[in-house]
Scaffold this active site. Structure first.
Site, PDB file in Angstrom:
ATOM      1  CG  HIS A  56      30.426  39.273 -24.009  1.00 51.43           C
ATOM      2  ND1 HIS A  56      31.600  39.725 -23.440  1.00 51.43           N
ATOM      3  CD2 HIS A  56      30.760  38.203 -24.776  1.00 51.43           C
ATOM      4  CE1 HIS A  56      32.604  38.970 -23.864  1.00 51.43           C
ATOM      5  NE2 HIS A  56      32.120  38.032 -24.661  1.00 51.43           N
ATOM      6  CG  HIS A 218      36.713  37.511 -24.998  1.00 49.11           C
ATOM      7  ND1 HIS A 218      36.771  38.033 -26.271  1.00 49.11           N
ATOM      8  CD2 HIS A 218      35.560  36.823 -24.910  1.00 49.11           C
ATOM      9  CE1 HIS A 218      35.686  37.667 -26.933  1.00 49.11           C
ATOM     10  NE2 HIS A 218      34.938  36.938 -26.140  1.00 49.11           N
TER      11      HIS A 218
END
Length: 330
Positions: A56, A218
């Site tokens: 991320h 995700h």
């Protein structure tokens, strides 16, 4: 999929070694997976620790530094860090003023940060925790009970970090972080699936002519799939979904966030559409940030986050920050 890696097993360690070489202002413990601002602990200052699965970036390690996080704990790709990492981070940044854990609402992160808080408190470290759960797209997902933590994490970390930098006590820093989360809402859209190094191929099937409305960071499913839409249509859907869930009475911070593979040319065009809607809806905008901040590896797409701010929150947002991923005023 072609990836700029050696082997999947060393992706995180290799990235941490590279980060250490690029940012001598950080102390990067590659073996134990902890990133700490080099001047920690700062006397009298609340320590702020966050973390989560890698993939991320720049979240969270890229936000370690003056005015933001004191330390970050990177897990394996899309996998929570372990409690030992969090305890090490808390010990490294605790000056006696306590430590705030900022936790995105994903089951593994919540469980491990809860365990770490107990272990750290056994070592005499005062711990407070704030859960980030800003995503309006779905209530429960593959990874969560309740709403997912997404783009508002940036707002929480920046504003709490500024408050800690001012020397505010742990109770006030925690309360501000909770206020920011409660005032924030996000919605994300995927134009393509992401590919993890371990799998080496897309993690979910998204046909070329379709997009996922409300995707998680995700790649978790969102509200629905549709045929490809224009930037204007995507912005209408995303911002309206947020405004259905919040009724801003104060000016808002606006984050137009790329998921990792969307170029700035497209993100700025998307931002123009977001701004159009907010003007049409009479929502005053205090500040706007555009770029890749809370990403999902190589996913194409974007998310929008709005956060209502008062004068104090806006001043803390504007306060100086110096990190690898966010810096101004210094």
């Amino acid at each position: 999929m072609k990836m700029l890696i050696n082997v999947a097993e060393t992706v995180v360690a290799d990235a941490l070694r590279g980060m250490a070489a690029a940012h001598p202002e950080l102390t990067v413990d590659v073996e134990n997976r902890v990133i700490v601002r080099r001047d920690a602990p700062v006397a009298g200052k609340v320590g702020i620790v966050s973390g989560g699965g890698s993939g991320h970036e720049p979240l969270h390690g890229g936000f370690v530094g003056p005015g933001m996080l004191s330390a970050a704990c990177p897990g394996e790709v899309f996998t929570s860090p372990v409690p030992d990492q969090m305890v090490r981070a808390a010990a490294a940044v605790d000056s006696g003023a306590g430590v705030l854990f900022i936790v995105k609402n994903y089951t593994g992160d919540v469980l491990n940060f809860d365990m770490a808080a107990e272990l750290a408190e056994d070592e005499g470290i005062q711990i407070a925790k704030v859960l980030v759960d800003d995503d309006v797209a779905v209530t429960d997902s593959l990874y969560t009970a309740g709403r997912r933590g997404t783009g508002a994490t940036l707002f929480v970390e920046k504003i709490a970090g500024a408050a800690a930098e001012e020397g505010r006590p742990l109770e006030q820093v925690e309360a501000l972080a909770r206020q920011v989360n409660e005032n924030s809402r996000s919605f994300g859209v995927a134009l393509s699936a992401c590919s993890t190094p371990a799998k080496g191929s897309p993690t979910f099937d998204l046909p070329a002519g379709e997009l996922e409305l409300g995707v998680g960071i995700h790649g978790e499913p969102g509200r629905e799939r549709r045929a490809m839409m224009t930037s204007r249509e995507i912005a209408d859907f995303s911002v309206n979904a947020i405004l259905e869930d919040m009724n801003p009475r104060n000016p808002v911070l606006v984050l137009v966030n790329g998921m990792g593979a969307t170029p700035l040319l497209e993100l700025y065009g998307f931002n123009a559409e977001v701004q159009r809607i907010l003007v049409d809806r009479g929502v005053p905008m205090a500040r706007t940030l555009v770029g890749n901040y809370v990403t999902s590896l190589d996913m194409a797409g974007a998310s929008v986050t709005l956060c209502q701010v008062d004068e104090d929150l806006l001043r803390l947002w504007d306060a100086p920050v110096r990190t690898a991923g966010l810096r101004w005023g210094m």
